[in-house]
Scaffold this motif. Structure first.
Motif, PDB file in Angstrom:
ATOM      1  N   LEU A 107       1.165 -12.683  -2.629  1.00 26.76           N
ATOM      2  CA  LEU A 107       2.080 -11.786  -3.331  1.00 26.76           C
ATOM      3  C   LEU A 107       3.578 -12.023  -2.886  1.00 26.76           C
ATOM      4  CD1 LEU A 107      -0.168  -8.450  -3.417  1.00 26.76           C
ATOM      5  CD2 LEU A 107       0.582  -9.785  -5.177  1.00 26.76           C
ATOM      6  N   LEU A 108       3.577 -12.228  -1.685  1.00 28.68           N
ATOM      7  CA  LEU A 108       4.985 -12.347  -1.260  1.00 28.68           C
ATOM      8  C   LEU A 108       5.597 -13.866  -1.881  1.00 28.68           C
ATOM      9  CD1 LEU A 108       5.006 -11.379   2.540  1.00 28.68           C
ATOM     10  CD2 LEU A 108       5.948 -10.159   0.732  1.00 28.68           C
ATOM     11  N   PHE A 109       4.739 -14.641  -1.761  1.00 28.97           N
ATOM     12  CA  PHE A 109       5.170 -16.262  -2.674  1.00 28.97           C
ATOM     13  C   PHE A 109       5.736 -16.046  -3.812  1.00 28.97           C
ATOM     14  CE2 PHE A 109       4.346 -19.770  -4.970  1.00 28.97           C
ATOM     15  CZ  PHE A 109       5.004 -20.649  -4.207  1.00 28.97           C
ATOM     16  N   TYR A 110       4.881 -15.066  -4.714  1.00 29.03           N
ATOM     17  CA  TYR A 110       5.148 -14.839  -5.977  1.00 29.03           C
ATOM     18  C   TYR A 110       6.657 -13.940  -6.210  1.00 29.03           C
ATOM     19  CZ  TYR A 110       5.054 -13.290 -11.015  1.00 29.03           C
ATOM     20  OH  TYR A 110       5.398 -12.946 -12.284  1.00 29.03           O
ATOM     21  N   TYR A 111       6.990 -13.127  -5.652  1.00 32.46           N
ATOM     22  CA  TYR A 111       7.959 -12.472  -5.588  1.00 32.46           C
ATOM     23  C   TYR A 111       9.076 -12.720  -4.565  1.00 32.46           C
ATOM     24  CZ  TYR A 111       5.355  -8.854  -8.199  1.00 32.46           C
ATOM     25  OH  TYR A 111       4.670  -8.177  -9.005  1.00 32.46           O
ATOM     26  N   SER A 112       9.134 -14.043  -4.327  1.00 29.18           N
ATOM     27  CA  SER A 112      10.066 -14.474  -3.494  1.00 29.18           C
ATOM     28  C   SER A 112      10.508 -15.821  -4.189  1.00 29.18           C
ATOM     29  CB  SER A 112       9.831 -14.898  -2.188  1.00 29.18           C
ATOM     30  OG  SER A 112       8.708 -15.874  -1.906  1.00 29.18           O
ATOM     31  N   GLN A 113       9.455 -16.796  -4.534  1.00 31.17           N
ATOM     32  CA  GLN A 113       9.519 -18.070  -5.108  1.00 31.17           C
ATOM     33  C   GLN A 113       9.796 -18.270  -6.677  1.00 31.17           C
ATOM     34  OE1 GLN A 113      10.646 -20.368  -2.868  1.00 31.17           O
ATOM     35  NE2 GLN A 113      10.134 -18.692  -1.241  1.00 31.17           N
ATOM     36  N   VAL A 114       8.760 -17.171  -7.358  1.00 32.47           N
ATOM     37  CA  VAL A 114       8.986 -17.208  -8.788  1.00 32.47           C
ATOM     38  C   VAL A 114       9.848 -16.090  -9.228  1.00 32.47           C
ATOM     39  CG1 VAL A 114       7.118 -16.738 -10.857  1.00 32.47           C
ATOM     40  CG2 VAL A 114       6.472 -18.062  -8.622  1.00 32.47           C
ATOM     41  N   VAL A 115       9.353 -14.765  -8.873  1.00 29.32           N
ATOM     42  CA  VAL A 115      10.437 -13.919  -9.009  1.00 29.32           C
ATOM     43  C   VAL A 115      11.011 -13.091  -7.873  1.00 29.32           C
ATOM     44  CG1 VAL A 115      10.466 -11.514 -10.047  1.00 29.32           C
ATOM     45  CG2 VAL A 115       9.052 -13.339 -11.086  1.00 29.32           C
ATOM     46  N   ASP A 116      12.174 -13.186  -7.641  1.00 33.44           N
ATOM     47  CA  ASP A 116      12.767 -12.781  -6.512  1.00 33.44           C
ATOM     48  C   ASP A 116      13.043 -11.053  -6.568  1.00 33.44           C
ATOM     49  OD1 ASP A 116      14.124 -12.131  -4.119  1.00 33.44           O
ATOM     50  OD2 ASP A 116      15.926 -13.533  -4.573  1.00 33.44           O
ATOM     51  N   ASN A 117      12.357 -10.657  -5.858  1.00 34.40           N
ATOM     52  CA  ASN A 117      12.336  -8.925  -5.793  1.00 34.40           C
ATOM     53  C   ASN A 117      12.120  -8.359  -4.093  1.00 34.40           C
ATOM     54  OD1 ASN A 117      11.871  -6.176  -5.946  1.00 34.40           O
ATOM     55  ND2 ASN A 117      11.173  -6.566  -8.049  1.00 34.40           N
ATOM     56  N   LEU A 118      13.126  -8.493  -3.517  1.00 34.11           N
ATOM     57  CA  LEU A 118      13.269  -7.917  -2.161  1.00 34.11           C
ATOM     58  C   LEU A 118      12.583  -6.553  -2.047  1.00 34.11           C
ATOM     59  CD1 LEU A 118      14.288  -8.491   0.647  1.00 34.11           C
ATOM     60  CD2 LEU A 118      16.597  -7.441   0.143  1.00 34.11           C
ATOM     61  N   TRP A 119      12.807  -5.547  -2.614  1.00 38.06           N
ATOM     62  CA  TRP A 119      12.294  -4.295  -2.733  1.00 38.06           C
ATOM     63  C   TRP A 119      10.700  -4.310  -2.782  1.00 38.06           C
ATOM     64  CZ3 TRP A 119       9.659  -1.044  -6.409  1.00 38.06           C
ATOM     65  CH2 TRP A 119       9.605   0.629  -5.925  1.00 38.06           C
ATOM     66  N   LEU A 120      10.231  -5.215  -3.683  1.00 35.17           N
ATOM     67  CA  LEU A 120       8.651  -5.099  -3.563  1.00 35.17           C
ATOM     68  C   LEU A 120       8.075  -5.966  -2.505  1.00 35.17           C
ATOM     69  CD1 LEU A 120       7.592  -5.875  -7.494  1.00 35.17           C
ATOM     70  CD2 LEU A 120       6.934  -4.085  -5.813  1.00 35.17           C
ATOM     71  N   ARG A 121       8.843  -7.066  -2.070  1.00 35.19           N
ATOM     72  CA  ARG A 121       8.547  -7.603  -0.868  1.00 35.19           C
ATOM     73  C   ARG A 121       8.353  -6.803   0.118  1.00 35.19           C
ATOM     74  NH1 ARG A 121      12.372 -11.808  -2.129  1.00 35.19           N
ATOM     75  NH2 ARG A 121      13.345 -11.566  -0.243  1.00 35.19           N
ATOM     76  N   ILE A 122       9.521  -5.978   0.504  1.00 32.81           N
ATOM     77  CA  ILE A 122       9.376  -4.999   1.817  1.00 32.81           C
ATOM     78  C   ILE A 122       8.145  -4.270   1.622  1.00 32.81           C
ATOM     79  CG2 ILE A 122      10.522  -3.226   2.868  1.00 32.81           C
ATOM     80  CD1 ILE A 122      13.114  -4.469   1.893  1.00 32.81           C
ATOM     81  N   ILE A 123       7.853  -3.724   0.439  1.00 31.72           N
ATOM     82  CA  ILE A 123       6.552  -2.954   0.290  1.00 31.72           C
ATOM     83  C   ILE A 123       5.365  -3.508   0.464  1.00 31.72           C
ATOM     84  CG2 ILE A 123       5.361  -1.511  -1.458  1.00 31.72           C
ATOM     85  CD1 ILE A 123       7.891  -0.793  -2.609  1.00 31.72           C
ATOM     86  N   ILE A 124       5.381  -4.920   0.034  1.00 27.51           N
ATOM     87  CA  ILE A 124       4.005  -5.691  -0.064  1.00 27.51           C
ATOM     88  C   ILE A 124       3.863  -6.041   1.773  1.00 27.51           C
ATOM     89  CG2 ILE A 124       2.845  -7.860  -0.270  1.00 27.51           C
ATOM     90  CD1 ILE A 124       4.594  -7.810  -3.109  1.00 27.51           C
ATOM     91  N   ALA A 125       4.768  -6.385   2.190  1.00 26.62           N
ATOM     92  CA  ALA A 125       4.667  -7.075   3.525  1.00 26.62           C
ATOM     93  C   ALA A 125       4.119  -5.743   4.544  1.00 26.62           C
ATOM     94  CB  ALA A 125       6.023  -7.572   4.201  1.00 26.62           C
TER      95      ALA A 125
END
Length: 380
Positions: A107-125
């Motif tokens: 999920l982090l790969f998708y929301y960093s390399q495909v769609v850049d969404n910092l807010w979602l990355r924080i929640i996912i991590a």
């Protein structure tokens, strides 16, 4: 505070975590048998390095390195959980942790390399970190009921950390909007997260260090007060423990049972001292198996054992002595091809009589048992 100064300020926090990790490494080097310290040290050191690196990054760099950083965090949090679980005789379920990590990193790969969404990355991590910690929650929940204050405090503290980590994604989702983040590593959220992590990590480290020191003291006492071969109390340990034992129950009567293995010298002479050691270990297990919880069992040296019993009367104490005698006689000893027996002397403890006198009385009866044919309980 200018940007460069802010970065240097927040580096103090990972530096503290790094120092704690190094302290655990030193502890592990000094205490070879404390394997769990290695895992905790790895968790602290790796998380400190990842925090330090991220504190110097901008949002674009954070996105580029998000999967790598998250991998380090996920392993770090698992390493600490696994280390604590090892100390309690459990595990942090590595296969399940790998599954959680794989889903989180995907999920982090998708929301960093495909769609850049910092807010979602924080929640996912944060969700992934919380789920990994949750793997050991049951182990700590069962430890809360322990009477050991330090172990209880550690269990409760780690459960609080698990709840905090699991609650953090929900708090971010509800209370923090993507627009509030700005440059993450310069935001109030980042500073607050680092501060909370430091406080919790410091508290956890202090508890682990206190428990480790306590365990070392217990081990030193065991070495001082216990027989290294059978792990029973030795002579010194017996007399120390007997002080508390005598006053632990005013309604009970106390009895002293001495035990001596019959013809033990023949075992050593004919089959060697290694065989003799195995017989001593087997006899000690036979005694422990047949006494009540709380009774004192000691090896006074050679083939002589002393058992301090709490019982209702002499007949009940005799039954215990007979069970021990029969257990020893019926035990199969793989090291030698003969039957092993033991002789016993049983006395009651006279009020205000010192233990040395009671042991002398029991030894005199044990000698009578030897003279009368061995493999019997002689009592008074």
């Amino acid at each position: 505070m200018i940007q460069q100064d802010f970065h240097y300020f927040v580096l103090i926090i990972p530096a503290c975590l790094l120092l704690l990790g190094i302290a655990f490494v030193i502890g592990r080097l000094m205490l070879r048998d404390q394997v769990f310290l290695s895992w905790i040290a790895a968790g602290y050191i790796l998380s400190a390095l990842a925090l330090a690196a991220q504190s110097l990054m901008n949002n674009q760099q954070l996105a580029h390195w998000s999967v790598v950083a998250a991998s380090i965090y996920l392993f770090s949090i698992w390493a600490v959980a696994h280390g604590l679980a090892l100390r309690k005789g459990g595990t942090a379920h590595p296969k399940m942790a790998l599954l959680i990590s794989a889903i989180t990193l995907s999920l982090l790969f998708y929301y960093s390399q495909v769609v850049d969404n910092l807010w979602l990355r924080i929640i996912i991590a944060n969700s992934g970190l919380g789920l990994i910690q949750l793997l050991v929650a049951r182990l700590f929940l069962t430890s809360v009921a322990t009477k050991d204050v330090l172990d209880k405090t550690l269990s409760i503290s780690y459960l609080v950390i698990i709840v905090y980590t699991l609650a953090r994604p929900a708090v971010i989702a509800i209370g923090v909007s993507p627009a509030d983040l700005g440059e993450l590593t310069q935001s109030n959220y980042w500073l607050l997260m680092l501060s909370a992590s430091l406080l919790l990590s410091l508290w956890l480290a202090l508890l682990v260090i206190a428990i480790t020191v306590r365990d070392i003291m217990h081990k030193m006492n065991d070495e001082r007060y216990r027989d290294s071969l059978t792990h029973l109390l030795n002579r010194r340990g017996f007399f120390e423990a007997a002080k508390d034992f005598m006053g632990s129950d005013a309604t009970s009567r106390y009895f002293l049972l001495t035990c001596d293995i019959d013809h033990f010298k023949n075992v050593n002479d004919n089959w060697g001292h290694l065989a003799g050691d195995k017989v001593l270990q087997a006899v000690s297990k036979a005694i422990i198996k047949n006494v009540r919880k709380g009774d004192l069992v000691a090896r006074f040296g050679g083939e002589e054992f002393v058992i301090f019993l709490r019982s209702i009367d002499i007949n009940d104490a005799r039954k215990i002595a007979e069970r021990i005698r029969e257990e020893i006689e019926n035990t199969t000893y793989s090291a030698i091809p003969i039957c092993i027996t033991a002789s016993f002397g049983l006395v009651d403890i006279v009020p205000n009589q010192d233990l040395v006198s009671a042991i002398d009385r029991a030894d005199a009866l044990l000698y009578n048992a030897k003279q009368n044919g061995r493999n019997q309980v002689c009592w008074h």
